[in-house]
Design an enzyme around this catalytic site. Structure first.
Site, PDB file in Angstrom:
ATOM      1  N   TRP A 150       0.816  -1.222   0.000  1.00 60.92           N
ATOM      2  CA  TRP A 150       0.000   0.000   0.000  1.00 60.92           C
ATOM      3  C   TRP A 150       0.843   1.263   0.000  1.00 60.92           C
ATOM      4  O   TRP A 150       0.512   2.245  -0.682  1.00 60.92           O
ATOM      5  CB  TRP A 150      -0.990  -0.028   1.158  1.00 60.92           C
ATOM      6  CG  TRP A 150      -2.027  -1.079   0.948  1.00 60.92           C
ATOM      7  CD1 TRP A 150      -2.186  -2.250   1.644  1.00 60.92           C
ATOM      8  CD2 TRP A 150      -3.020  -1.103  -0.090  1.00 60.92           C
ATOM      9  NE1 TRP A 150      -3.216  -2.987   1.116  1.00 60.92           N
ATOM     10  CE2 TRP A 150      -3.751  -2.309   0.045  1.00 60.92           C
ATOM     11  CE3 TRP A 150      -3.364  -0.231  -1.115  1.00 60.92           C
ATOM     12  CZ2 TRP A 150      -4.799  -2.646  -0.801  1.00 60.92           C
ATOM     13  CZ3 TRP A 150      -4.411  -0.569  -1.968  1.00 60.92           C
ATOM     14  CH2 TRP A 150      -5.120  -1.768  -1.802  1.00 60.92           C
ATOM     15  N   ASP A 217      -1.149   6.810   6.432  1.00 58.62           N
ATOM     16  CA  ASP A 217      -2.256   5.932   6.053  1.00 58.62           C
ATOM     17  C   ASP A 217      -2.420   4.931   7.192  1.00 58.62           C
ATOM     18  O   ASP A 217      -1.558   4.078   7.407  1.00 58.62           O
ATOM     19  CB  ASP A 217      -1.934   5.221   4.740  1.00 58.62           C
ATOM     20  CG  ASP A 217      -2.974   4.188   4.333  1.00 58.62           C
ATOM     21  OD1 ASP A 217      -3.967   3.994   5.076  1.00 58.62           O
ATOM     22  OD2 ASP A 217      -2.791   3.563   3.265  1.00 58.62           O
ATOM     23  N   LYS A 241     -11.895  -1.790   7.973  1.00 53.56           N
ATOM     24  CA  LYS A 241     -11.060  -2.718   8.731  1.00 53.56           C
ATOM     25  C   LYS A 241     -11.513  -2.759  10.193  1.00 53.56           C
ATOM     26  O   LYS A 241     -11.883  -3.805  10.705  1.00 53.56           O
ATOM     27  CB  LYS A 241      -9.589  -2.292   8.684  1.00 53.56           C
ATOM     28  CG  LYS A 241      -9.079  -1.891   7.315  1.00 53.56           C
ATOM     29  CD  LYS A 241      -8.973  -3.044   6.365  1.00 53.56           C
ATOM     30  CE  LYS A 241      -8.302  -2.616   5.064  1.00 53.56           C
ATOM     31  NZ  LYS A 241      -8.169  -3.708   4.093  1.00 53.56           N
TER      32      LYS A 241
END
Length: 413
Positions: A150, A217, A241
């Site tokens: 990511w 992030d 999540k």
């Protein structure tokens, strides 16, 4: 010697393959033995509503109490006569919902008053673009720390809008020591991913970048541990999540960073335009669900309680892997292991991994297959995964290992 994962696709060439023993292959008899010996798994006390233990990386498990509360208000929210999915986002009912969600999040994370909270659409992947669009001008440079898939994607997207310096790059197993980071004096910000969902690599403390602007992030570990928001210029996190369903991304941004978007920035990516999260119709239901999760967390001890439980769950699972005499392997450096996403393999046989996933599902534990770029298995043990779920997984792992450590092996050709 490192061996490739054979039949597994390699969309991400940067992912390090996991070592496997090449000296033997699991016999067909040994693989088939699993169904005979493990089929009658002892499943612990059934979860409410016939639910399974869901180890998905996202969208992920939500608290049963929250789902029950949402169910009660689905048709008629608090006597309003409408569902949250039907009410006007500019009406007083939804205004109270989004206001309460923000206030509860502020309480959970002790967000300072000089930070805004935005509930926007587009997922964290959209932030890979709107962060440089709002915080840089053409020709500016930024520092990116790459520790997995990511953060790599974030760096690649940022290159479309500014100059990117990859100040540090990990090997998908370790986070480079900070003394090795090559930060630029002129960089507008330093960006990193606090937890790599795919590789299972997590920062255990806030990177010390001095006076530089820090952007994080936190999609896959948001609200799983205390965070000193004041050390960041901007934090963003996809909800799916730890805090809600997919469809909403939370941004926590310092006031002085709002209002500097480039002229060509689309309105819905401009933090100034999106102040209050009401420029266009927001993801009302997803925000409502996040609000219920925030309130649930506050009622159950807040962030400190989440951290304590998450530490305990991670220890149970990592101990089971580390004490399996090599039957299971987690490739991540212990200091960088994620509390949220735990990848592991069975080095002796990829075929046996497929059996593991199948039999675990039959025993009430689903979504354990590893990411396609890594292979093996992955257990995502977010806030809402109960300790009982992790313990059931570990019990299954031990039984599975006991069975197959006694399996017959064929000799190499």
């Amino acid at each position: 010697m490192q061996m490739s994962l054979g039949h597994l696709p390699r969309q991400h060439a940067h992912v390090t393959a996991i070592p496997r023993r090449s000296c033997c292959k699991l016999s067909v008899r040994a693989v088939a033995a699993t169904e005979r010996e493990l089929a009658p798994q002892q499943v612990s006390k059934p979860a409410p509503h016939g639910r399974l233990y869901n180890f998905a990386a996202g969208p992920a498990v939500l608290p049963v109490e929250v789902l029950e509360e949402a169910q009660e208000g689905l048709l008629n929210w608090k006597g309003s006569g409408t569902s949250v999915m039907e009410m006007s986002h500019r009406g007083k009912e939804f205004s109270s919902i989004i206001h309460q969600a923000e206030q509860d999040l502020r309480s959970l994370l002790n967000i300072p008053d000089n930070y805004q909270v935005l509930f926007l659409q587009g997922g964290a992947s959209t932030a890979f673009a709107n962060v440089p669009l709002n915080l840089t001008k053409a020709g500016d440079s930024v520092d990116q720390i790459v520790t997995g898939s990511w953060s790599k994607k974030a760096a690649e997207e940022a290159k479309k809008y500014c100059k990117v310096n990859v100040a540090a790059k990990g090997d998908n197993k370790h986070i480079p020591e900070q003394k090795s980071w090559k930060l630029q004096k002129q960089a507008k910000y330093v960006h990193y991913c606090d937890n790599e969902t795919i590789q299972g690599v997590e920062f255990k403390s806030v990177p010390d970048v001095g006076e530089k602007l820090l952007v994080a992030d936190m999609s896959s570990n948001f609200c799983s541990k205390p965070v000193d928001v004041s050390k960041y210029g901007l934090i963003y996190a996809g909800a799916q999540k730890n805090i809600g369903p997919s469809g909403v991304t939370v941004y926590i941004i310092r006031d002085d960073l709002v209002g500097h978007a480039r002229e060509e920035t689309p309105a819905t990516l401009d933090f100034k335009v999106m102040e209050g999260s009401m420029y266009n119709t927001p993801p009302c239901w997803a925000i409502y669900m996040c609000g219920l999760v925030f309130n649930h967390m506050l009622r159950n001890g807040g962030i400190e309680a989440m951290k304590k439980t998450n530490d305990a769950k991670a220890k149970i699972l990592y101990d089971a892997i580390d004490k399996s005499d090599g039957f299971y392997v987690n490739p991540i450096a212990p200091a960088n292991r994620s509390n949220m996403n735990v990848p592991f393999t069975i080095p002796m046989s990829q075929e046996l991994e497929a059996v593991f996933v199948k039999e675990a599902a039959a025993a009430g534990m689903v979504q354990l297959k590893g990411h396609r770029s890594v292979g093996g298995m992955r257990a995502s043990i977010y806030n809402s995964m109960p300790v009982e779920g992790v313990q059931q997984l570990v019990d299954f792992m031990k039984k599975f290992a006991e069975t197959h450590q006694q399996a017959h092996w064929t000799q190499p050709m």
